[in-house]
Design a protein around this motif. Structure first.
Motif, PDB file in Angstrom:
ATOM      1  N   ALA A  88       0.838  -1.204   0.000  1.00 37.60           N
ATOM      2  CA  ALA A  88       0.000   0.000   0.000  1.00 37.60           C
ATOM      3  C   ALA A  88       0.870   1.250   0.000  1.00 37.60           C
ATOM      4  O   ALA A  88       0.588   2.220  -0.721  1.00 37.60           O
ATOM      5  CB  ALA A  88      -0.939  -0.011   1.203  1.00 37.60           C
ATOM      6  N   GLU A  90       3.921   1.626  -1.209  1.00 41.02           N
ATOM      7  CA  GLU A  90       4.516   1.824  -2.534  1.00 41.02           C
ATOM      8  C   GLU A  90       3.479   2.268  -3.555  1.00 41.02           C
ATOM      9  O   GLU A  90       3.758   3.113  -4.400  1.00 41.02           O
ATOM     10  CB  GLU A  90       5.216   0.556  -3.006  1.00 41.02           C
ATOM     11  CG  GLU A  90       6.562   0.362  -2.362  1.00 41.02           C
ATOM     12  CD  GLU A  90       7.427  -0.600  -3.132  1.00 41.02           C
ATOM     13  OE1 GLU A  90       8.288  -0.130  -3.903  1.00 41.02           O
ATOM     14  OE2 GLU A  90       7.231  -1.813  -2.979  1.00 41.02           O
ATOM     15  N   MET A  91       2.282   1.704  -3.477  1.00 42.61           N
ATOM     16  CA  MET A  91       1.230   2.083  -4.416  1.00 42.61           C
ATOM     17  C   MET A  91       0.870   3.564  -4.275  1.00 42.61           C
ATOM     18  O   MET A  91       0.662   4.251  -5.264  1.00 42.61           O
ATOM     19  CB  MET A  91      -0.025   1.238  -4.188  1.00 42.61           C
ATOM     20  CG  MET A  91       0.092  -0.182  -4.680  1.00 42.61           C
ATOM     21  SD  MET A  91      -1.328  -1.203  -4.208  1.00 42.61           S
ATOM     22  CE  MET A  91      -2.627  -0.473  -5.185  1.00 42.61           C
ATOM     23  N   LEU A  92       0.803   4.025  -3.035  1.00 41.01           N
ATOM     24  CA  LEU A  92       0.352   5.391  -2.772  1.00 41.01           C
ATOM     25  C   LEU A  92       1.459   6.430  -2.852  1.00 41.01           C
ATOM     26  O   LEU A  92       1.219   7.565  -3.269  1.00 41.01           O
ATOM     27  CB  LEU A  92      -0.296   5.463  -1.390  1.00 41.01           C
ATOM     28  CG  LEU A  92      -1.590   4.669  -1.234  1.00 41.01           C
ATOM     29  CD1 LEU A  92      -1.940   4.509   0.231  1.00 41.01           C
ATOM     30  CD2 LEU A  92      -2.719   5.345  -1.999  1.00 41.01           C
ATOM     31  N   TYR A  93       2.657   6.087  -2.435  1.00 37.10           N
ATOM     32  CA  TYR A  93       3.699   7.092  -2.244  1.00 37.10           C
ATOM     33  C   TYR A  93       4.962   6.913  -3.077  1.00 37.10           C
ATOM     34  O   TYR A  93       5.790   7.815  -3.115  1.00 37.10           O
ATOM     35  CB  TYR A  93       4.096   7.151  -0.764  1.00 37.10           C
ATOM     36  CG  TYR A  93       2.939   7.511   0.120  1.00 37.10           C
ATOM     37  CD1 TYR A  93       2.447   8.817   0.160  1.00 37.10           C
ATOM     38  CD2 TYR A  93       2.315   6.559   0.910  1.00 37.10           C
ATOM     39  CE1 TYR A  93       1.371   9.147   0.968  1.00 37.10           C
ATOM     40  CE2 TYR A  93       1.239   6.890   1.725  1.00 37.10           C
ATOM     41  CZ  TYR A  93       0.771   8.185   1.751  1.00 37.10           C
ATOM     42  OH  TYR A  93      -0.296   8.512   2.545  1.00 37.10           O
ATOM     43  N   THR A  95       5.615   6.691  -6.498  1.00 36.75           N
ATOM     44  CA  THR A  95       5.008   6.763  -7.820  1.00 36.75           C
ATOM     45  C   THR A  95       5.932   6.342  -8.956  1.00 36.75           C
ATOM     46  O   THR A  95       5.468   6.130 -10.069  1.00 36.75           O
ATOM     47  CB  THR A  95       4.464   8.186  -8.083  1.00 36.75           C
ATOM     48  OG1 THR A  95       5.541   9.116  -7.964  1.00 36.75           O
ATOM     49  CG2 THR A  95       3.369   8.526  -7.098  1.00 36.75           C
ATOM     50  N   VAL A  99       2.041   0.477 -10.378  1.00 35.58           N
ATOM     51  CA  VAL A  99       1.159  -0.238  -9.449  1.00 35.58           C
ATOM     52  C   VAL A  99       1.191  -1.740  -9.706  1.00 35.58           C
ATOM     53  O   VAL A  99       1.250  -2.530  -8.762  1.00 35.58           O
ATOM     54  CB  VAL A  99      -0.281   0.321  -9.532  1.00 35.58           C
ATOM     55  CG1 VAL A  99      -1.258  -0.544  -8.752  1.00 35.58           C
ATOM     56  CG2 VAL A  99      -0.319   1.758  -9.024  1.00 35.58           C
ATOM     57  N   GLN A 130      -6.272  -0.128  -5.523  1.00 35.68           N
ATOM     58  CA  GLN A 130      -5.809   0.534  -6.745  1.00 35.68           C
ATOM     59  C   GLN A 130      -6.502   1.864  -7.021  1.00 35.68           C
ATOM     60  O   GLN A 130      -5.828   2.830  -7.394  1.00 35.68           O
ATOM     61  CB  GLN A 130      -5.955  -0.391  -7.956  1.00 35.68           C
ATOM     62  CG  GLN A 130      -4.861  -1.410  -8.038  1.00 35.68           C
ATOM     63  CD  GLN A 130      -4.866  -2.127  -9.362  1.00 35.68           C
ATOM     64  OE1 GLN A 130      -4.674  -1.499 -10.396  1.00 35.68           O
ATOM     65  NE2 GLN A 130      -5.078  -3.430  -9.321  1.00 35.68           N
ATOM     66  N   ALA A 133      -4.879   4.432  -4.918  1.00 34.88           N
ATOM     67  CA  ALA A 133      -3.511   4.671  -5.384  1.00 34.88           C
ATOM     68  C   ALA A 133      -3.524   5.546  -6.636  1.00 34.88           C
ATOM     69  O   ALA A 133      -2.724   6.479  -6.755  1.00 34.88           O
ATOM     70  CB  ALA A 133      -2.810   3.346  -5.668  1.00 34.88           C
ATOM     71  N   THR A 134      -4.428   5.270  -7.543  1.00 36.23           N
ATOM     72  CA  THR A 134      -4.531   6.072  -8.766  1.00 36.23           C
ATOM     73  C   THR A 134      -4.870   7.514  -8.416  1.00 36.23           C
ATOM     74  O   THR A 134      -4.266   8.448  -8.944  1.00 36.23           O
ATOM     75  CB  THR A 134      -5.593   5.470  -9.708  1.00 36.23           C
ATOM     76  OG1 THR A 134      -5.205   4.133 -10.026  1.00 36.23           O
ATOM     77  CG2 THR A 134      -5.732   6.292 -10.973  1.00 36.23           C
ATOM     78  N   ARG A 137      -1.830   9.169  -6.818  1.00 35.74           N
ATOM     79  CA  ARG A 137      -0.790   9.425  -7.821  1.00 35.74           C
ATOM     80  C   ARG A 137      -1.178  10.596  -8.716  1.00 35.74           C
ATOM     81  O   ARG A 137      -0.320  11.378  -9.119  1.00 35.74           O
ATOM     82  CB  ARG A 137      -0.533   8.182  -8.659  1.00 35.74           C
ATOM     83  CG  ARG A 137       0.246   7.129  -7.894  1.00 35.74           C
ATOM     84  CD  ARG A 137       0.284   5.803  -8.620  1.00 35.74           C
ATOM     85  NE  ARG A 137       1.071   4.864  -7.847  1.00 35.74           N
ATOM     86  CZ  ARG A 137       2.161   4.252  -8.319  1.00 35.74           C
ATOM     87  NH1 ARG A 137       2.564   4.446  -9.544  1.00 35.74           N
ATOM     88  NH2 ARG A 137       2.832   3.425  -7.549  1.00 35.74           N
TER      89      ARG A 137
END
Length: 168
Positions: A88, A90-93, A95, A99, A130, A133-134, A137
């Motif tokens: 989570a 890495e997905m959020l922060y 970039t 993903v 996701q 996260a999108t 980002r």
């Protein structure tokens, strides 16, 4: 094993240990990372993952808890909980990491360190994250895009690999 994969693996091992022993002194953590990762850039990458997850743990747990149907974060297996936190984060922060790559790396960690069902569980939770996260980002400005500098990654590394997590 790629360099970043190795850095994630060590970060996961540290996060797992911190989950069980939150008062672990920072110098013990640093010694562990230095023993396992000889490349300073790779140590920096692992340190950034560890610090990023730790500093945002409450937020990450909240997001994971929202999408984990019938599961509270506290009830999850410790290794799964930390794979999810790392993924989570890495997905959020982070970039600079796609993903799909983050999810694949998390699945590999779950397969390696947890039960046979864990990769499906981790995949389901991260897949549901996701959209968040999108959105995160898309809101990140170019100046804020990286939490820490990225590092070039060759295809393989000579860092030692153990299938069992080493304790601190």
């Amino acid at each position: 094993m790629t360099r970043r994969t190795r850095g994630r693996e060590i970060a996961l091992q540290v996060l797992y240990q911190l989950d069980h022993n939150p008062d672990l002194p920072p110098e013990v953590i640093q010694e562990f990372v230095e023993r396992r990762l000889h490349d300073p850039a790779l140590r920096s990458y692992a340190d950034a993952l560890i610090e990023g997850v730790r500093s945002r743990q409450a937020h990450l747990d909240e997001l994971i808890g929202r999408v984990a149907e019938n599961w509270s974060v506290e009830r999850m297996a410790a290794i799964d909980r930390n794979v999810l936190r790392l993924g989570a984060f890495e997905m959020l922060y982070r970039t600079e990491v796609p993903v799909k790559v983050v999810i694949n790396e998390a699945l590999e960690l779950a397969k390696r360190y947890s039960t046979s069902q864990s990769s499906r569980f981790v995949n389901g939770i991260l897949d549901r994250l996701q959209p968040a996260a999108t959105e995160a980002r898309n809101e990140t400005s170019p100046a804020e895009e990286r939490d820490t500098p990225s590092h070039e990654e060759p295809a393989h590394t000579s860092e030692a690999t153990d299938s069992e997590p080493e304790t601190l």
